[in-house]
Design a protein around this motif. Structure first.
Motif, PDB file in Angstrom:
ATOM      1  N   ALA A  25       0.829  -1.205   0.000  1.00 33.50           N
ATOM      2  CA  ALA A  25       0.000   0.000   0.000  1.00 33.50           C
ATOM      3  C   ALA A  25       0.863   1.253   0.000  1.00 33.50           C
ATOM      4  CB  ALA A  25      -0.936  -0.012   1.210  1.00 33.50           C
ATOM      5  N   ASP A  26       2.003   1.214   0.681  1.00 34.26           N
ATOM      6  CA  ASP A  26       2.892   2.374   0.702  1.00 34.26           C
ATOM      7  C   ASP A  26       3.422   2.697  -0.690  1.00 34.26           C
ATOM      8  OD1 ASP A  26       2.576   2.759   3.407  1.00 34.26           O
ATOM      9  OD2 ASP A  26       4.436   1.721   3.968  1.00 34.26           O
ATOM     10  N   MET A  70      -3.506  -2.545  -0.907  1.00 30.80           N
ATOM     11  CA  MET A  70      -3.359  -1.551  -1.980  1.00 30.80           C
ATOM     12  C   MET A  70      -4.726  -1.050  -2.425  1.00 30.80           C
ATOM     13  SD  MET A  70      -0.601  -3.327  -4.549  1.00 30.80           S
ATOM     14  CE  MET A  70       0.441  -4.642  -3.905  1.00 30.80           C
ATOM     15  N   HIS A  71      -5.643  -1.977  -2.627  1.00 33.28           N
ATOM     16  CA  HIS A  71      -6.953  -1.584  -3.136  1.00 33.28           C
ATOM     17  C   HIS A  71      -7.792  -0.886  -2.072  1.00 33.28           C
ATOM     18  CE1 HIS A  71      -6.386  -4.749  -6.510  1.00 33.28           C
ATOM     19  NE2 HIS A  71      -5.806  -3.595  -6.787  1.00 33.28           N
ATOM     20  N   LYS A  76     -10.146   4.191  -0.478  1.00 31.77           N
ATOM     21  CA  LYS A  76     -10.228   5.242   0.548  1.00 31.77           C
ATOM     22  C   LYS A  76      -9.887   6.612  -0.037  1.00 31.77           C
ATOM     23  CE  LYS A  76      -8.438   6.521   5.124  1.00 31.77           C
ATOM     24  NZ  LYS A  76      -7.534   6.113   6.236  1.00 31.77           N
ATOM     25  N   LEU A  77      -8.819   6.670  -0.816  1.00 31.90           N
ATOM     26  CA  LEU A  77      -8.426   7.951  -1.417  1.00 31.90           C
ATOM     27  C   LEU A  77      -9.476   8.426  -2.420  1.00 31.90           C
ATOM     28  CD1 LEU A  77      -4.597   7.371  -1.975  1.00 31.90           C
ATOM     29  CD2 LEU A  77      -5.687   8.757  -0.213  1.00 31.90           C
ATOM     30  N   ALA A  81     -12.075  11.822  -2.478  1.00 33.88           N
ATOM     31  CA  ALA A  81     -12.182  12.720  -3.627  1.00 33.88           C
ATOM     32  C   ALA A  81     -13.588  12.728  -4.230  1.00 33.88           C
ATOM     33  CB  ALA A  81     -11.173  12.316  -4.699  1.00 33.88           C
ATOM     34  N   GLY A  82     -14.480  11.918  -3.645  1.00 32.56           N
ATOM     35  CA  GLY A  82     -15.852  11.871  -4.136  1.00 32.56           C
ATOM     36  C   GLY A  82     -16.059  10.894  -5.270  1.00 32.56           C
ATOM     37  N   GLY A  83     -15.142   9.936  -5.423  1.00 27.81           N
ATOM     38  CA  GLY A  83     -15.249   8.969  -6.504  1.00 27.81           C
ATOM     39  C   GLY A  83     -15.256   7.546  -6.003  1.00 27.81           C
TER      40      GLY A  83
END
Length: 202
Positions: A25-26, A70-71, A76-77, A81-83
């Protein structure tokens, strides 16, 4: 009315690629502007799915827990961002497995067609490599190359002859989103030959 669907590659398209594979994930870092671009597509009614080769699993470079992490970070990101990405279809095999789901084979796209119960004729597929576009074109998708990741090497150059006919080129996912949102509605309604079904598992 048919689902408005767009299919993205992952590494080099949505997130930065690495020569030694994205293994945690990093190491999963989104491309500039890509989160907002996907959110804009979502807000316009587009469903976004990912079709990605993850041979690092077959090569033993990371495990399912790492891929899930990772997913989870990606989701989460994107949510911040609204997606959103509806689903991730991945091939866990190495090239030596000779599977039907490792791009440029069309297995992942056949699975997507089956999941959504729709033909993929003229559904946009977006990637940074030839094999991404070959896999989509095999089931009738419209191929879109982004000049990020491995696509960077084609920046300022003519598209090689081995790319699928009708391939459109964009600087990045944001530029692709700009293009798609300018197209007349509904861009994905045209129906062609049915996509073949696959029993392969990714």
């Amino acid at each position: 009315m048919q689902t408005k669907l767009v299919i993205f590659d992952r590494d080099g398209t949505i997130n930065q690629d690495r020569d030694d594979y994205v293994k945690s994930a990093d190491e999963w870092i989104p491309m500039p502007g890509v989160l907002d671009a996907i959110a804009r597509l979502n807000h316009a009614g587009w469903h976004v799915v990912v079709a990605t080769n993850q041979s690092g699993l077959g090569r033993g470079l990371y495990d399912m827990a790492a891929l899930n992490a990772m997913h989870a970070k990606m989701h989460k990101l994107l949510a911040a961002a609204g997606g959103r990405i509806d689903a991730v279809f991945y091939c866990p095999h190495s090239p030596d497995d000779h599977c039907n789901c490792r791009k440029p084979a069309p297995g992942l796209f056949e699975q997507i067609a089956e999941r959504y119960g729709m033909e993929l004729t003229r559904v946009p597929c977006v990637g940074d490599t030839l094999r991404d576009l070959q896999a989509g074109a095999a089931v009738g998708c419209t191929p879109h190359l982004v000049l990020t990741g491995k696509g960077e090497k084609l920046r300022g150059k003519p598209l090689p002859d081995d790319y699928p006919a009708g391939t459109l080129v964009h600087n990045d996912v944001s530029a692709f989103a700009d293009w798609l949102l300018q197209q007349p509605e509904p861009a994905s309604k045209t129906v062609g030959k049915a996509a073949s079904k696959s029993g392969s598992r990714a």
